[in-house]
Design a protein around this motif. Sequence first.
Motif, mmCIF file in Angstrom:
data_model
loop_
_atom_site.group_PDB
_atom_site.id
_atom_site.type_symbol
_atom_site.label_atom_id
_atom_site.label_comp_id
_atom_site.label_asym_id
_atom_site.label_seq_id
_atom_site.Cartn_x
_atom_site.Cartn_y
_atom_site.Cartn_z
ATOM 1 N N ARG A 113 0.819 -1.207 0.000
ATOM 2 C CA ARG A 113 0.000 0.000 0.000
ATOM 3 C C ARG A 113 0.858 1.265 0.000
ATOM 4 O O ARG A 113 0.363 2.350 0.304
ATOM 5 C CB ARG A 113 -0.982 -0.012 1.175
ATOM 6 C CG ARG A 113 -1.887 -1.244 1.189
ATOM 7 C CD ARG A 113 -3.000 -1.118 2.204
ATOM 8 N NE ARG A 113 -3.829 0.026 1.910
ATOM 9 C CZ ARG A 113 -4.869 0.001 1.078
ATOM 10 N NH1 ARG A 113 -5.223 -1.118 0.496
ATOM 11 N NH2 ARG A 113 -5.555 1.098 0.849
ATOM 12 N N ASN A 134 -1.746 -1.704 -3.917
ATOM 13 C CA ASN A 134 -2.011 -3.125 -4.158
ATOM 14 C C ASN A 134 -2.619 -3.744 -2.912
ATOM 15 O O ASN A 134 -2.558 -3.167 -1.833
ATOM 16 C CB ASN A 134 -0.726 -3.851 -4.546
ATOM 17 C CG ASN A 134 -0.363 -3.581 -5.986
ATOM 18 O OD1 ASN A 134 -1.159 -3.821 -6.883
ATOM 19 N ND2 ASN A 134 0.830 -3.057 -6.211
ATOM 20 N N GLU A 135 -3.208 -4.897 -3.092
ATOM 21 C CA GLU A 135 -3.780 -5.620 -1.965
ATOM 22 C C GLU A 135 -2.880 -6.805 -1.626
ATOM 23 O O GLU A 135 -2.161 -7.299 -2.477
ATOM 24 C CB GLU A 135 -5.175 -6.148 -2.323
ATOM 25 C CG GLU A 135 -6.216 -5.074 -2.451
ATOM 26 C CD GLU A 135 -7.575 -5.640 -2.828
ATOM 27 O OE1 GLU A 135 -7.805 -6.843 -2.655
ATOM 28 O OE2 GLU A 135 -8.406 -4.864 -3.315
ATOM 29 N N HIS B 96 -15.783 -2.184 -2.341
ATOM 30 C CA HIS B 96 -14.691 -1.522 -1.632
ATOM 31 C C HIS B 96 -14.319 -2.238 -0.337
ATOM 32 O O HIS B 96 -13.396 -1.824 0.351
ATOM 33 C CB HIS B 96 -15.085 -0.078 -1.288
ATOM 34 C CG HIS B 96 -15.272 0.782 -2.499
ATOM 35 N ND1 HIS B 96 -14.256 1.016 -3.389
ATOM 36 C CD2 HIS B 96 -16.343 1.454 -2.961
ATOM 37 C CE1 HIS B 96 -14.698 1.809 -4.359
ATOM 38 N NE2 HIS B 96 -15.966 2.084 -4.126
ATOM 39 N N PRO B 99 -10.345 -3.758 -0.107
ATOM 40 C CA PRO B 99 -9.264 -2.763 0.051
ATOM 41 C C PRO B 99 -9.446 -1.883 1.281
ATOM 42 O O PRO B 99 -8.457 -1.542 1.945
ATOM 43 C CB PRO B 99 -9.321 -1.951 -1.249
ATOM 44 C CG PRO B 99 -10.649 -2.252 -1.858
ATOM 45 C CD PRO B 99 -11.028 -3.632 -1.400
ATOM 46 N N GLU B 102 -8.456 -3.758 4.384
ATOM 47 C CA GLU B 102 -6.987 -3.822 4.409
ATOM 48 C C GLU B 102 -6.392 -2.491 4.853
ATOM 49 O O GLU B 102 -5.430 -2.449 5.609
ATOM 50 C CB GLU B 102 -6.431 -4.172 3.018
ATOM 51 C CG GLU B 102 -6.446 -5.638 2.701
ATOM 52 C CD GLU B 102 -5.476 -5.979 1.568
ATOM 53 O OE1 GLU B 102 -4.627 -5.144 1.205
ATOM 54 O OE2 GLU B 102 -5.582 -7.095 1.049
ATOM 55 N N SER B 282 -8.088 -0.037 -5.553
ATOM 56 C CA SER B 282 -7.610 -1.410 -5.708
ATOM 57 C C SER B 282 -7.416 -1.723 -7.178
ATOM 58 O O SER B 282 -8.233 -1.338 -8.013
ATOM 59 C CB SER B 282 -8.623 -2.387 -5.119
ATOM 60 O OG SER B 282 -8.334 -3.698 -5.542
ATOM 61 N N HIS B 284 -7.937 -4.439 -8.330
ATOM 62 C CA HIS B 284 -8.926 -5.475 -8.643
ATOM 63 C C HIS B 284 -10.317 -4.900 -8.867
ATOM 64 O O HIS B 284 -11.284 -5.643 -9.018
ATOM 65 C CB HIS B 284 -8.974 -6.494 -7.503
ATOM 66 C CG HIS B 284 -7.642 -7.069 -7.169
ATOM 67 N ND1 HIS B 284 -6.856 -7.701 -8.105
ATOM 68 C CD2 HIS B 284 -6.934 -7.086 -6.019
ATOM 69 C CE1 HIS B 284 -5.733 -8.095 -7.534
ATOM 70 N NE2 HIS B 284 -5.742 -7.720 -6.281
ATOM 71 N N TYR B 285 -10.417 -3.566 -8.883
ATOM 72 C CA TYR B 285 -11.740 -2.950 -8.929
ATOM 73 C C TYR B 285 -12.552 -3.384 -10.155
ATOM 74 O O TYR B 285 -13.668 -3.904 -10.026
ATOM 75 C CB TYR B 285 -11.606 -1.419 -8.900
ATOM 76 C CG TYR B 285 -12.922 -0.717 -8.724
ATOM 77 C CD1 TYR B 285 -13.401 -0.405 -7.459
ATOM 78 C CD2 TYR B 285 -13.707 -0.394 -9.823
ATOM 79 C CE1 TYR B 285 -14.615 0.217 -7.295
ATOM 80 C CE2 TYR B 285 -14.931 0.220 -9.663
ATOM 81 C CZ TYR B 285 -15.385 0.530 -8.406
ATOM 82 O OH TYR B 285 -16.598 1.131 -8.243
#
Lengths: 317, 317
Positions: A113, A134-135, B96, B99, B102, B282, B284-285
């Motif tokens: 992050r 990033n995750e 959401h 992320p 996290e 993210s 990955h969104y």
Amino acid sequence: MKIVSAIKRVPESIRIHLSRRFDGVDFVFCHGMHEAQHYLAEADVFITYGEDLDEEKIQVAKKLKWIMVLSAGMDRMPFDEIKKRGILVTNVRGIHAKPMAEYAISMLLQVSRKAKTLMKQEQKREWSRRAEMNEISERTMVLLGTGAIAQETARLAGAFGMTTIGLSKSGRPKEHFDQVYPISDIHLVLPKADFVVAVLPSTEETRGMLTYAHFAAMPDHAVFLNMGRGDLVPADVIMDAVTTDEIAHAVLDVFEEEPLPEAHPFWGEENVTVTPHISGISPHYVPRGFAIFEENLEVFLNGDGELRNIIDPERGY
Amino acid sequence: MKIVSAIKRVPESIRIHLSRRFDGVDFVFCHGMHEAQHYLAEADVFITYGEDLDEEKIQVAKKLKWIMVLSAGMDRMPFDEIKKRGILVTNVRGIHAKPMAEYAISMLLQVSRKAKTLMKQEQKREWSRRAEMNEISERTMVLLGTGAIAQETARLAGAFGMTTIGLSKSGRPKEHFDQVYPISDIHLVLPKADFVVAVLPSTEETRGMLTYAHFAAMPDHAVFLNMGRGDLVPADVIMDAVTTDEIAHAVLDVFEEEPLPEAHPFWGEENVTVTPHISGISPHYVPRGFAIFEENLEVFLNGDGELRNIIDPERGY
């Protein structure tokens, strides 16, 4: 029965609790070995960090039946004398698992992050959303080691939806790992790693174990984190791997030489994060150590149940 | 059937996958609304971030039966026209959650493990183990909000052994929370909090909801984290709470005014951490958004199963 403790600054709440719970026991809480040695001759049980015991002190402690070591490393224990006398030794193996697992997750989140970039922006009062977030979720973590610390790290990684692969001497399945392979398969496993977390002790087999080829086998985006021992891999191998982009980042809490010298190139390399061997530090250390002691004391006094973390004086662990 | 997407930079893998899986469907992937509007008249389904739709465009899209909004906020949708036409609207509510959960765990670990101090030491090549490490394990997290993001945060907090207490309008039990109370009980709950995490939307009830008294009710060591909306609490209330030591630290990702002005005192306050509204970012969104779309398309085409995240045009959520 007399129990002598050489542990400094044991919180009063713990002292009162133990004295109340174990009514017939005479507890002597000393501020370090300097004070404690005066009581050694009468001690049935001795609580220590283990670095202050030598053969001579064991000989003075004629009544000693049990040494509770409030540490995980047992390098300085006089095991010959202990074996001769048949003294029970237990330790607090696994006590570092929680803080070290937190350290690993914390540092991988920081790198993923872009915490360093965000902090620099904050220092400059700069509002910028350009840093690529990033995750850690759903990635793959390869752990070198499958002991208590690695298991706790794998457990937390699993909560983030990560796939966890352990490498150990035997390759035997362990709780919280999706897969475990023998260390001989390391080259097959490393290409799958988004994160490589090393938690190995320093032994003849692990010293210098990792070479440039291992880093070359990791994906370019991989993050390597070492919180085991610094002699697992020479510093210049890590520097080479990072500067030639074989991996994206190295997070290092342990080093061949500690403290890390001021002139060391690690300090100045953007893609190396240096922390001063703090992964295992926790304010809960003494309470957790005494909790293990308390469980064991119950067993020791009543002969009922099983003692935790018995040390084999032959092997030293 | 024609499906038009206005989402920029949809990865080729997703486009190929959808075209293959839904054989009879004609997909048109456009680079934004500017291109997509030319296809609106023929679109049965429209995929959009939702900020580029107006009444006029809905009228042009005569065949439109379903709008898939790849966003969680629906503030700019022309719901009157949508209602009149009976067009189905779905969104990506909950996208959401990962992320942001996290983010919360990452920032609480950073504060607890003194990341700022360690990074400053690293910049100065200073090896010091004096910074006091704390753990997040086994502490208590109070969450303002119990929706998808709060639940995912509570789930992760639970993995760290935390006690999780949610506050919501109804106080109804929700998964991953140890306890949930109605927001009216907030003063009873705050004294228990080691961490207070706010994930509330901006509504009439939440605007300015937190006052100095709420911070005074938290323990002095508490960390307050806001990743919901900046208007939950006035900036000067947070500054007062931090500088008078009512709480130990505030982590803020959202502000009354964004970008946060360069002259704002938050930037310079050591016990406030500012991040530039990045908790939900993210990589990955888009893949996650299209995964929800794909599930829904299956249902939409076959009439079998249940559509996810249907929006009530009356309420707008």
